[in-house]
Design a protein around this motif. Structure first.
Motif, short mmCIF file in Angstrom:
data_model
loop_
_atom_site.label_atom_id
_atom_site.label_comp_id
_atom_site.label_asym_id
_atom_site.label_seq_id
_atom_site.Cartn_x
_atom_site.Cartn_y
_atom_site.Cartn_z
N GLU A 100 -16.23 84.27 39.44
CA GLU A 100 -15.71 85.64 39.34
C GLU A 100 -14.32 85.72 39.98
OE1 GLU A 100 -17.16 89.91 40.93
OE2 GLU A 100 -18.72 88.66 40.01
N ALA A 101 -14.16 85.07 41.13
CA ALA A 101 -12.85 85.07 41.80
C ALA A 101 -11.81 84.33 40.96
CB ALA A 101 -12.96 84.42 43.18
N GLY A 102 -12.21 83.23 40.33
CA GLY A 102 -11.30 82.48 39.47
C GLY A 102 -10.89 83.28 38.25
N ALA A 103 -11.83 83.98 37.65
CA ALA A 103 -11.52 84.82 36.49
C ALA A 103 -10.57 85.95 36.89
CB ALA A 103 -12.80 85.37 35.87
N ALA A 104 -10.78 86.52 38.08
CA ALA A 104 -9.89 87.58 38.56
C ALA A 104 -8.48 87.03 38.79
CB ALA A 104 -10.45 88.20 39.84
N ARG A 105 -8.41 85.85 39.39
CA ARG A 105 -7.11 85.22 39.63
C ARG A 105 -6.41 84.92 38.32
NH1 ARG A 105 -5.38 81.18 43.88
NH2 ARG A 105 -3.15 81.15 43.58
N PHE A 106 -7.16 84.39 37.35
CA PHE A 106 -6.58 84.13 36.04
C PHE A 106 -6.07 85.43 35.42
CE2 PHE A 106 -7.27 84.32 31.43
CZ PHE A 106 -6.25 83.47 31.03
N GLY A 107 -6.85 86.50 35.52
CA GLY A 107 -6.43 87.78 34.96
C GLY A 107 -5.11 88.27 35.56
N ARG A 108 -4.97 88.13 36.89
CA ARG A 108 -3.71 88.51 37.54
C ARG A 108 -2.55 87.65 37.05
NH1 ARG A 108 -6.53 88.04 42.21
NH2 ARG A 108 -5.16 86.40 43.01
N LEU A 109 -2.77 86.34 36.99
CA LEU A 109 -1.71 85.44 36.54
C LEU A 109 -1.33 85.69 35.09
CD1 LEU A 109 -2.65 82.03 38.17
CD2 LEU A 109 -0.64 83.43 38.64
N GLU A 110 -2.32 85.95 34.27
CA GLU A 110 -2.05 86.21 32.86
C GLU A 110 -1.20 87.48 32.71
OE1 GLU A 110 -4.50 86.32 28.69
OE2 GLU A 110 -5.39 87.35 30.40
N GLY A 111 -1.54 88.52 33.47
CA GLY A 111 -0.75 89.75 33.44
C GLY A 111 0.67 89.53 33.90
N GLN A 112 0.83 88.76 34.98
CA GLN A 112 2.18 88.45 35.48
C GLN A 112 2.94 87.59 34.47
OE1 GLN A 112 2.28 90.85 37.56
NE2 GLN A 112 3.28 89.71 39.17
N ALA A 113 2.26 86.67 33.82
CA ALA A 113 2.90 85.81 32.82
C ALA A 113 3.39 86.65 31.64
CB ALA A 113 1.93 84.73 32.33
N GLN A 114 2.62 87.64 31.23
CA GLN A 114 3.05 88.52 30.13
C GLN A 114 4.29 89.31 30.53
OE1 GLN A 114 -0.52 90.71 29.30
NE2 GLN A 114 -1.37 89.10 28.01
N LEU A 115 4.30 89.83 31.76
CA LEU A 115 5.48 90.55 32.24
C LEU A 115 6.70 89.65 32.28
CD1 LEU A 115 3.98 92.61 35.21
CD2 LEU A 115 4.82 93.50 33.02
N PHE A 116 6.53 88.43 32.81
CA PHE A 116 7.63 87.48 32.92
C PHE A 116 8.15 87.09 31.53
CE2 PHE A 116 9.26 83.11 33.99
CZ PHE A 116 10.34 83.55 34.75
N GLN A 117 7.23 86.86 30.61
CA GLN A 117 7.62 86.51 29.24
C GLN A 117 8.45 87.63 28.62
OE1 GLN A 117 6.85 83.64 27.64
NE2 GLN A 117 7.10 84.10 25.49
N ARG A 118 8.01 88.87 28.76
CA ARG A 118 8.76 90.00 28.22
C ARG A 118 10.13 90.12 28.89
NH1 ARG A 118 3.58 92.44 27.96
NH2 ARG A 118 3.90 93.70 29.81
N TRP A 119 10.21 89.88 30.21
CA TRP A 119 11.47 89.94 30.91
C TRP A 119 12.44 88.89 30.35
CZ3 TRP A 119 14.50 86.64 33.71
CH2 TRP A 119 15.53 87.23 34.43
N LEU A 120 11.93 87.66 30.15
CA LEU A 120 12.77 86.60 29.59
C LEU A 120 13.26 86.99 28.20
CD1 LEU A 120 10.75 83.43 30.62
CD2 LEU A 120 13.02 84.07 31.45
#
Length: 166
Positions: A100-120
């Motif tokens: 559950e903690a790993g899935a939550a961490r992945f969810g946070r990273l995925e959200g940050q990755a989407q933001l970073f991708q859009r910024w780029l």
């Protein structure tokens, strides 16, 4: 006298340098609590998209060595982000699953990755992004077809049969 090739003109250097700079920028966006090695990040991401999975499946998808995957799995397990379970039908394989903690961490990273991708995408000229995407696709095609695996060194020089016109 033959001119020396500049490091900045060597494709592998340029790609690795860009990857390092982008990785640091992404990590600064995520914050220190999300700092993972590149291998750990890839294992977490693969399992976030397809869990449970095996080290072999991760290696095929990411191109990481078994050693790097094993080390990453150990770190992620110590952080309680994944669990291992022996496959009942083939005890040589371990099924890796996010907790559950790993899935939550992945969810946070995925959200940050989407933001970073859009910024780029907003901050890099679209023509450059399109060219980069096409170039990366060309390299990915070399990987898929196994052409990079065929590069061999013979007497200190690349095999001439791989380099037409040389």
């Amino acid at each position: 006298m033959e001119e020396t090739m500049r490091l900045e003109a060597f494709w592998p250097y340029r790609v690795m340098h860009l990857a390092e700079v982008l990785d640091r920028a992404f990590l600064s966006l995520c914050g220190p609590e999300d700092e993972l090695s590149w291998s750990e990040w890839q294992v977490l991401w693969c399992l976030g998209q397809s869990s449970p999975g095996t080290a072999k499946a991760i290696a095929l998808r990411c191109g990481l060595s078994k050693t790097k995957i094993s080390r990453a799995v150990r770190v992620l397990e110590d952080k309680r982000y994944l669990t291992r379970k022996r496959d009942r039908t083939d005890r040589r394989f371990e099924l890796l699953s996010l907790t559950e903690a790993g899935a939550a961490r992945f969810g946070r990273l995925e959200g940050q990755a989407q933001l970073f991708q859009r910024w780029l995408e907003r901050n890099v000229n679209i023509a450059y992004l399109s060219s980069l995407d096409s170039g990366l696709k060309g390299f990915e095609d070399l990987i898929e077809t196994g052409h990079l695996d065929k590069v061999s060194v013979s007497a200190g020089a690349l095999s001439h049969d791989l380099l037409p016109g040389v």
